[in-house]
Design a protein around this motif. Sequence first.
Motif, PDB file in Angstrom:
ATOM      1  N   MET A  84     -14.423  54.766 119.597  1.00 16.40           N
ATOM      2  CA  MET A  84     -15.653  54.627 118.802  1.00 16.40           C
ATOM      3  C   MET A  84     -16.855  54.321 119.699  1.00 16.40           C
ATOM      4  N   ASP A  85     -16.593  53.778 120.885  1.00 16.49           N
ATOM      5  CA  ASP A  85     -17.673  53.404 121.795  1.00 16.49           C
ATOM      6  C   ASP A  85     -17.893  54.426 122.904  1.00 16.49           C
ATOM      7  N   ASN A  86     -17.233  55.573 122.817  1.00 18.53           N
ATOM      8  CA  ASN A  86     -17.496  56.670 123.749  1.00 18.53           C
ATOM      9  C   ASN A  86     -18.734  57.420 123.269  1.00 18.53           C
ATOM     10  N   LEU A  87     -19.456  57.996 124.212  1.00 18.72           N
ATOM     11  CA  LEU A  87     -20.601  58.817 123.840  1.00 18.72           C
ATOM     12  C   LEU A  87     -20.138  60.004 123.017  1.00 18.72           C
ATOM     13  N   LEU A  88     -20.973  60.439 122.088  1.00 16.84           N
ATOM     14  CA  LEU A  88     -20.669  61.645 121.322  1.00 16.84           C
ATOM     15  C   LEU A  88     -20.658  62.841 122.270  1.00 16.84           C
ATOM     16  N   GLU A 107     -28.337  57.739 124.557  1.00 16.95           N
ATOM     17  CA  GLU A 107     -27.391  58.650 123.915  1.00 16.95           C
ATOM     18  C   GLU A 107     -26.509  57.820 123.000  1.00 16.95           C
ATOM     19  N   LEU A 108     -26.087  58.406 121.892  1.00 20.72           N
ATOM     20  CA  LEU A 108     -25.368  57.654 120.872  1.00 20.72           C
ATOM     21  C   LEU A 108     -23.850  57.730 121.029  1.00 20.72           C
ATOM     22  N   THR A 109     -23.225  56.615 120.712  1.00 21.41           N
ATOM     23  CA  THR A 109     -21.778  56.569 120.551  1.00 21.41           C
ATOM     24  C   THR A 109     -21.485  56.839 119.082  1.00 21.41           C
ATOM     25  N   ARG A 110     -20.239  57.143 118.774  1.00 18.81           N
ATOM     26  CA  ARG A 110     -19.873  57.381 117.372  1.00 18.81           C
ATOM     27  C   ARG A 110     -20.135  56.116 116.536  1.00 18.81           C
ATOM     28  N   ARG A 111     -19.798  54.925 117.081  1.00 19.80           N
ATOM     29  CA  ARG A 111     -20.014  53.671 116.353  1.00 19.80           C
ATOM     30  C   ARG A 111     -21.494  53.467 116.044  1.00 19.80           C
TER      31      ARG A 111
END
Length: 188
Positions: A84-88, A107-111
């Motif tokens: 969940m904390d990996n970058l999209l 850049e956004l993570t999934r979370r």
Amino acid sequence: MIMYQLLRPLAYMSIRDDSKWKIDILLPMLFSILATCTIYALPVAPVIFGKDGVIQLLMGLFQILPGFYLTALAAVATFNRPDMDNLLPDPAPTVEVSVRGRSTKIELTRRRMLSMLFGYLTFLSFGIYFVSLAAQIGAPSVVAMTPAWLLWYVRCAFSVGFGFLLWQMIFITLFGLYQLSDRMHQPD
């Protein structure tokens, strides 16, 4: 600073992604215009305001939605999954955030993306509820004060605007459900 904090749930709309605008803007606007045209083309238009109006029928839903969205937000924020904390995946969506008073693009993570999504939906559902409440209370006064020739345009404008918010909430909810139920279980 306080307005930044209070309006931060709106940051979801500032996420930069090539296809996000279709879910956030294009589809809700198309469905809103189509629904408004359909409503006013019917031989007997449905009642929008009042005791048995469409808005009154939807008020119960609008009352429970913030709780659903807050629960989803809490679940996303506390999911115990490292991915969940990996970058999209590239190209990862980005957003501007304020870090020590300076604007920074991240850049956004999934979370983070899902947290922003359900935070926005919570904000939007509160907003729709209060718009509905104000419309129910204010509609008789607006009708009384508005010239007859202008009333049809006011009703259409309200229907398109309200419909846009409603359809936006529906499409973003469906996108969030897709992310939670399917996309997060697929490899990046």
